[in-house]
Design an enzyme around this catalytic site. Structure first.
Site, mmCIF file in Angstrom:
data_model
loop_
_atom_site.group_PDB
_atom_site.id
_atom_site.type_symbol
_atom_site.label_atom_id
_atom_site.label_comp_id
_atom_site.label_asym_id
_atom_site.label_seq_id
_atom_site.Cartn_x
_atom_site.Cartn_y
_atom_site.Cartn_z
ATOM 1 N N LYS A 126 0.557 -29.959 -1.784
ATOM 2 C CA LYS A 126 0.568 -30.553 -0.441
ATOM 3 C C LYS A 126 -0.722 -30.141 0.248
ATOM 4 C CE LYS A 126 3.158 -33.078 2.281
ATOM 5 N NZ LYS A 126 4.090 -34.168 1.928
ATOM 6 N N ASP A 166 1.126 -38.751 4.323
ATOM 7 C CA ASP A 166 2.315 -38.095 4.890
ATOM 8 C C ASP A 166 2.200 -38.349 6.389
ATOM 9 O OD1 ASP A 166 4.671 -36.177 4.231
ATOM 10 O OD2 ASP A 166 3.712 -35.148 5.898
HETATM 11 P P1 NDP Z 1 4.705 -40.935 10.207
HETATM 12 O O1 NDP Z 1 3.562 -40.191 10.768
HETATM 13 O O2 NDP Z 1 4.506 -42.340 9.752
HETATM 14 O O3 NDP Z 1 5.924 -40.947 11.241
HETATM 15 C C1 NDP Z 1 6.520 -39.781 11.723
HETATM 16 C C2 NDP Z 1 7.464 -40.203 12.816
HETATM 17 O O4 NDP Z 1 8.210 -39.097 13.268
HETATM 18 C C3 NDP Z 1 6.729 -40.740 14.037
HETATM 19 O O5 NDP Z 1 7.550 -41.697 14.652
HETATM 20 C C4 NDP Z 1 6.586 -39.497 14.904
HETATM 21 O O6 NDP Z 1 6.413 -39.770 16.285
HETATM 22 C C5 NDP Z 1 7.930 -38.865 14.660
HETATM 23 N N1 NDP Z 1 7.881 -37.439 14.915
HETATM 24 C C6 NDP Z 1 6.997 -36.524 14.420
HETATM 25 N N2 NDP Z 1 7.261 -35.313 14.912
HETATM 26 C C7 NDP Z 1 8.327 -35.481 15.735
HETATM 27 C C8 NDP Z 1 9.075 -34.598 16.534
HETATM 28 N N3 NDP Z 1 8.774 -33.292 16.589
HETATM 29 N N4 NDP Z 1 10.111 -35.097 17.247
HETATM 30 C C9 NDP Z 1 10.420 -36.412 17.197
HETATM 31 N N5 NDP Z 1 9.738 -37.296 16.450
HETATM 32 C C10 NDP Z 1 8.710 -36.823 15.735
HETATM 33 O O7 NDP Z 1 5.283 -40.034 9.017
HETATM 34 P P2 NDP Z 1 6.211 -40.455 7.813
HETATM 35 O O8 NDP Z 1 7.184 -41.467 8.265
HETATM 36 O O9 NDP Z 1 5.350 -40.741 6.649
HETATM 37 O O10 NDP Z 1 6.945 -39.070 7.483
HETATM 38 C C11 NDP Z 1 8.158 -38.680 8.114
HETATM 39 C C12 NDP Z 1 8.819 -37.578 7.310
HETATM 40 O O11 NDP Z 1 9.073 -38.038 5.969
HETATM 41 C C13 NDP Z 1 7.990 -36.296 7.158
HETATM 42 O O12 NDP Z 1 8.875 -35.198 7.070
HETATM 43 C C14 NDP Z 1 7.330 -36.502 5.795
HETATM 44 O O13 NDP Z 1 6.956 -35.281 5.192
HETATM 45 C C15 NDP Z 1 8.464 -37.165 5.036
HETATM 46 N N6 NDP Z 1 8.069 -37.904 3.852
HETATM 47 C C16 NDP Z 1 7.199 -38.960 3.940
HETATM 48 C C17 NDP Z 1 6.868 -39.677 2.807
HETATM 49 C C18 NDP Z 1 6.032 -40.897 2.859
HETATM 50 O O14 NDP Z 1 5.904 -41.569 1.834
HETATM 51 N N7 NDP Z 1 5.460 -41.272 4.003
HETATM 52 C C19 NDP Z 1 7.359 -39.269 1.474
HETATM 53 C C20 NDP Z 1 8.329 -38.199 1.515
HETATM 54 C C21 NDP Z 1 8.621 -37.539 2.661
HETATM 55 P P3 NDP Z 1 4.938 -39.745 16.913
HETATM 56 O O15 NDP Z 1 4.283 -40.971 16.396
HETATM 57 O O16 NDP Z 1 5.164 -39.731 18.372
HETATM 58 O O17 NDP Z 1 4.304 -38.466 16.407
#
Ligand code: NDP
Length: 444
Positions: A126, A166
């Site tokens: 990572k 991510d």
């Molecule tokens: P993105 O950056 O696309 O989206 C993250 C989302 O979560 C955004 O809507 C963000 O809001 C919100 N968010 C982040 N921090 C907080 C918080 N503290 N409270 C509330 N909302 C929050 O990321 P991903 O969708 O790619 O990833 C989401 C999760 O999935 C992570 O844990 C990541 O490690 C995991 N993951 C992702 C993969 C992938 O292929 N993308 C694969 C496997 C796991 P804002 O925009 O306001 O920050």
């Protein structure tokens, strides 16, 4: 003291001030106790758990860049190459102000077992930075990505370490990172996944984590004579994972009534308007207030709150430790029967235990969000073959992989007399393959 307890204590002492890493190690090792106990002396003799909880390599670097006003900024860059026993390092890059070494180590550690579960040949890693792409111009994001890659390129390669996206790293960032890698090395190779379709990306990669989550939960529901059809679903997040989990759940006949970002959340009793959500988040990169402004029936609330909404199924898809014990109690009181983790470690340890003890069907992120990395590995295969598969081909492979992951986890849990405990099942199934490979390769 048992070997497992000794190693947990060692990890805490040797990695001070890294609570998320401690939490991830504790969660995995606690559930591995019956497996470790079977061969405790053998594992002790080869220091298997000490080696498994210590990254093979940790790369920390300075990332200087210049903003649009000529001001110089310095961020921290990280790449933790945790374990390469079963394949080249593979794992995403996260750009978010909360990133530090402990967060990257927790994610890298989880990635080892997740990648093992996919049954594809990929090791665990990572990386990322405490850089925040939010509010930056395109030029600033490009400057940052180029500076980040100017150091990272020395440590990665198509056959050694293949990063992906991510939180905060989507198609735009991967494009800038790839361009700089190519410029520095002169190589046109599959060194990053999540690339755009016109330069080596795979169909379904964008949708893969969210779709994969729903495929795995659907398989678990089918195994219990149920399905997503006509269920009410609450989702957290509104990023890549959340959007495509909502899309697939809707396609399977569920009504998804919530989503959130880091400033507030939406309750939309008629069901999320996905086209509008994609426009707000993927096209305009705006806040959810803009969703509410265009959708008269939807309510916008500041802060956190999606877990207060009554539902059958909850899918946490935002970030780590976003679903606490009080949230778990609220979900159960409101009738929730299933929790499927889309994010990495979104549920705290006490909340997970409470949900499991209350009979909620629970899938851990390392199993249910593995569709993203699995499809990344399929992207690597297509890049190596210099070919590209159709959407239907990749989607069919993804569905099969998620079904297999579910059954491998369920079978491992049954084997150790913990039926339905997919947390234990995922850790055991993921661990066994990596442990066998490490043992076969000697003390390295
Ligand atoms: P993105 O950056 O696309 O989206 C993250 C989302 O979560 C955004 O809507 C963000 O809001 C919100 N968010 C982040 N921090 C907080 C918080 N503290 N409270 C509330 N909302 C929050 O990321 P991903 O969708 O790619 O990833 C989401 C999760 O999935 C992570 O844990 C990541 O490690 C995991 N993951 C992702 C993969 C992938 O292929 N993308 C694969 C496997 C796991 P804002 O925009 O306001 O920050």
């Amino acid at each position: 003291m048992s070997y497992v307890d000794e190693v947990i204590e060692r990890v805490i002492t040797q990695n001070p001030a890294q609570p998320e890493f401690h939490q991830a190690v504790r969660e995995v090792l606690d559930t591995l106790r019956p497996v470790i106990d079977e061969k405790e002396q053998r594992y002790r003799d080869v220091a298997l758990l000490e080696r498994m909880t210590t990254p093979e390599r940790q790369i920390l670097f300075r990332v200087p860049w210049v903003d649009d006003n000529g001001k110089v900024h310095v961020n921290n860059g990280f790449r933790v190459q945790f374990n390469s026993a079963i394949g080249p390092y593979k794992g995403g890059l996260r750009f978010h102000p909360s990133v530090n070494l402990g967060i990257i180590k927790f994610l890298g550690f989880e990635q080892i077992f997740k990648n093992s579960l996919t049954s594809l040949p990929i090791g665990g890693a990572k990386g990322g930075s405490d850089f925040d792409p939010k509010g930056k111009s395109d030029r600033e994001v490009m400057m940052f990505c180029q500076s980040f890659m100017t150091e990272l390129y020395k440590h990665i390669g198509a056959d050694s370490d293949v990063p992906a996206g991510d939180i905060g790293v989507g198609g735009r960032e991967i494009g800038y990172l790839y361009g700089q890698y190519k410029r520095l090395t002169g190589l046109y190779e599959g060194v990053l996944t999540g690339k755009s379709l016109n330069f080596g990306g795979s169909l379904v990669r964008t949708e893969a984590t969210g779709y994969g989550l729903v495929y795995l939960v659907e398989e678990m529901l089918n195994d219990n004579n149920d399905s997503f059809k006509d269920k009410t679903v609450v989702v957290s997040g509104s990023g890549n994972v959340a959007i495509y989990a909502i899309e697939k759940a809707q396609q399977l006949g569920a009504k998804v009534v919530t989503c959130c970002d880091s400033t507030g959340w939406i309750y939309d009793p008629d069901g999320i308007d996905l086209e509008l959500l994609k426009d707000v988040k993927e096209v305009r990169r705006a806040r959810l207030t803009e969703y509410a402004a265009k959708r008269p029936g939807a309510q916008y609330h500041e802060g956190v709150g999606v877990w207060t909404v009554p539902c059958d199924i909850a899918l946490p898809c935002a970030t780590q430790n976003e679903l606490h014990l009080a949230d778990a109690k609220m979900l159960i009181a409101n009738g929730c029967k299933v929790v499927g983790e889309g994010a990495n470690m979104p549920t705290t340890l006490d909340a997970t235990t409470y949900l499991q003890k209350s009979g909620v069907m629970f899938t851990p992120g390392k199993a249910s969000n593995a569709g993203g990395v699995a499809t990344s590995a399929l992207e690597m295969s297509q890049n190596s073959e210099r070919t590209s598969w159709t959407f239907e081909q990749v989607d069919a492979k993804l569905q099969q992989i998620m079904k297999n992951i579910y059954h491998n986890c369920a079978d491992a849990a049954n084997e150790y007399n913990m039926p339905g405990n997919l947390v234990a099942g995922a850790n055991i199934a993921g661990f066994r393959k990596v442990a066998d490979a490490m043992n076969a390769q000697g003390i390295v």
